[in-house]
Scaffold this motif. Structure first.
Motif, PDB file in Angstrom:
ATOM      1  N   THR A 157      33.136  91.133  13.619  1.00  0.00           N
ATOM      2  CA  THR A 157      34.530  91.124  13.186  1.00  0.00           C
ATOM      3  C   THR A 157      35.143  89.747  13.425  1.00  0.00           C
ATOM      4  N   CYS A 206      42.706  95.307   1.518  1.00  0.00           N
ATOM      5  CA  CYS A 206      42.674  96.497   2.374  1.00  0.00           C
ATOM      6  C   CYS A 206      43.667  96.303   3.526  1.00  0.00           C
ATOM      7  N   TRP A 207      43.973  97.389   4.230  1.00  0.00           N
ATOM      8  CA  TRP A 207      45.007  97.324   5.272  1.00  0.00           C
ATOM      9  C   TRP A 207      44.624  96.371   6.401  1.00  0.00           C
ATOM     10  N   LEU A 208      43.332  96.305   6.736  1.00  0.00           N
ATOM     11  CA  LEU A 208      42.903  95.460   7.847  1.00  0.00           C
ATOM     12  C   LEU A 208      43.096  93.981   7.506  1.00  0.00           C
ATOM     13  N   GLU A 209      42.699  93.615   6.302  1.00  0.00           N
ATOM     14  CA  GLU A 209      42.904  92.248   5.808  1.00  0.00           C
ATOM     15  C   GLU A 209      44.385  91.869   5.834  1.00  0.00           C
ATOM     16  N   LEU A 217      38.060  89.984   6.108  1.00  0.00           N
ATOM     17  CA  LEU A 217      38.000  91.359   6.602  1.00  0.00           C
ATOM     18  C   LEU A 217      37.889  92.367   5.461  1.00  0.00           C
ATOM     19  N   ARG A 218      38.305  91.971   4.251  1.00  0.00           N
ATOM     20  CA  ARG A 218      38.125  92.845   3.088  1.00  0.00           C
ATOM     21  C   ARG A 218      36.632  93.085   2.850  1.00  0.00           C
ATOM     22  N   TRP A 221      35.231  95.361   5.571  1.00  0.00           N
ATOM     23  CA  TRP A 221      35.751  96.714   5.343  1.00  0.00           C
ATOM     24  C   TRP A 221      34.889  97.466   4.324  1.00  0.00           C
ATOM     25  N   HIS A 222      34.352  96.728   3.350  1.00  0.00           N
ATOM     26  CA  HIS A 222      33.516  97.333   2.308  1.00  0.00           C
ATOM     27  C   HIS A 222      32.024  97.260   2.631  1.00  0.00           C
TER      28      HIS A 222
END
Length: 254
Positions: A157, A206-209, A217-218, A221-222
């Motif tokens: 991460t 995405c929400w994390l990005e 982070l996108r 996430w995928h």
């Protein structure tokens, strides 16, 4: 056999802290020209500047660069790269390296490094670079993005927060870093395959990005793997503030 890859330099005119940043003069040249000249010293087969502003197009044409006018509404620099790759008709397995337009001192050798790393790691959709952190203030600085990798060199991460959190050590003292923890700062240079860029754009944020304001982070996430290696030459300061600009001017004018 030499590796075939394309460098794309995204150059946006709007910047909160430094308006008109790509065109700011450094040692008699616009900043983006210095970045382009450094990128041309790498092994890239082609170097393209991608911008959303006609004045940057005009300036780049004046010093002989290949430049593309892209849409102004992209969510991220990666989205802009995907548009450029489509415009150039690059095949899905082609490698594209994103070199930031505010890095006038970028070492050409690390452009080659990140492209070669992606080519050598078919399990990764992205390759990027890092450098060791030795100062506690960098670990606690939200502008310095931290990265943690697994034993294979693949990112677990990225975060603006102190990462990893040394629970016991920091409970006692935050003025020094625990010796056993390899803290690393992420260097924002990426190599991508064009097929990944197409997927990245189709997914949307995405929400994390959005929470961390970190577009890589996108990909995580995928489920896309990101290869991370320490840069073989630490990049000099990028230009984010007026102070950075003066520092780079002093270095290049010397």
């Amino acid at each position: 056999m030499s590796l075939n890859f394309t460098v794309v330099i995204p150059a946006r005119l709007r910047s909160t802290r430094l308006p008109g940043k790509p065109l700011l003069p450094i040692a008699g040249k616009p900043m983006v020209q210095h970045v382009w000249e450094q990128a041309r010293k790498s092994g890239a087969s082609r170097v393209v500047i991608a911008t959303d502003d006609a004045s940057i197009v005009e300036a780049c044409q004046a010093f002989g660069a290949q430049v593309l006018l892209t849409r102004a509404d992209h969510e991220s620099g990666t989205d802009r790269l995907a548009e450029v790759a489509a415009h150039l008709g690059l095949p899905s397995d082609a490698i594209v390296v994103n070199v930031q337009g505010d890095e006038p001192l970028i070492p050409p050798v690390i452009i080659d490094q990140v492209a070669a790393n992606l080519a050598a790691h078919p399990e990764a959709g992205i390759a990027t670079l890092a450098e060791p952190i030795h100062e506690p203030q960098t670990v606690f600085n939200p502008n310095a993005v931290k990265v943690v990798s697994d034993k294979h060199g693949l990112a677990l991460t990225f975060s603006r927060a102190p990462l990893p959190w040394a629970r016991d050590a920091f409970a006692k003292d935050r003025e020094q870093l625990p010796e056993a923890v390899p803290y690393r700062r992420h260097i924002g240079m990426y190599a991508y395959r064009v097929g990944f860029l197409q997927d990245f754009v189709s997914w949307g944020p995405c929400w994390l990005e959005q929470t961390e304001a970190l577009e890589q982070l996108r990909a995580l996430w995928h489920g896309v793997r990101i290869h991370v290696e320490d840069a073989i030459e630490a990049p000099a300061v990028g230009v984010d503030t007026p102070e950075d600009l003066e520092r780079v001017r002093r270095l290049l004018e010397a």
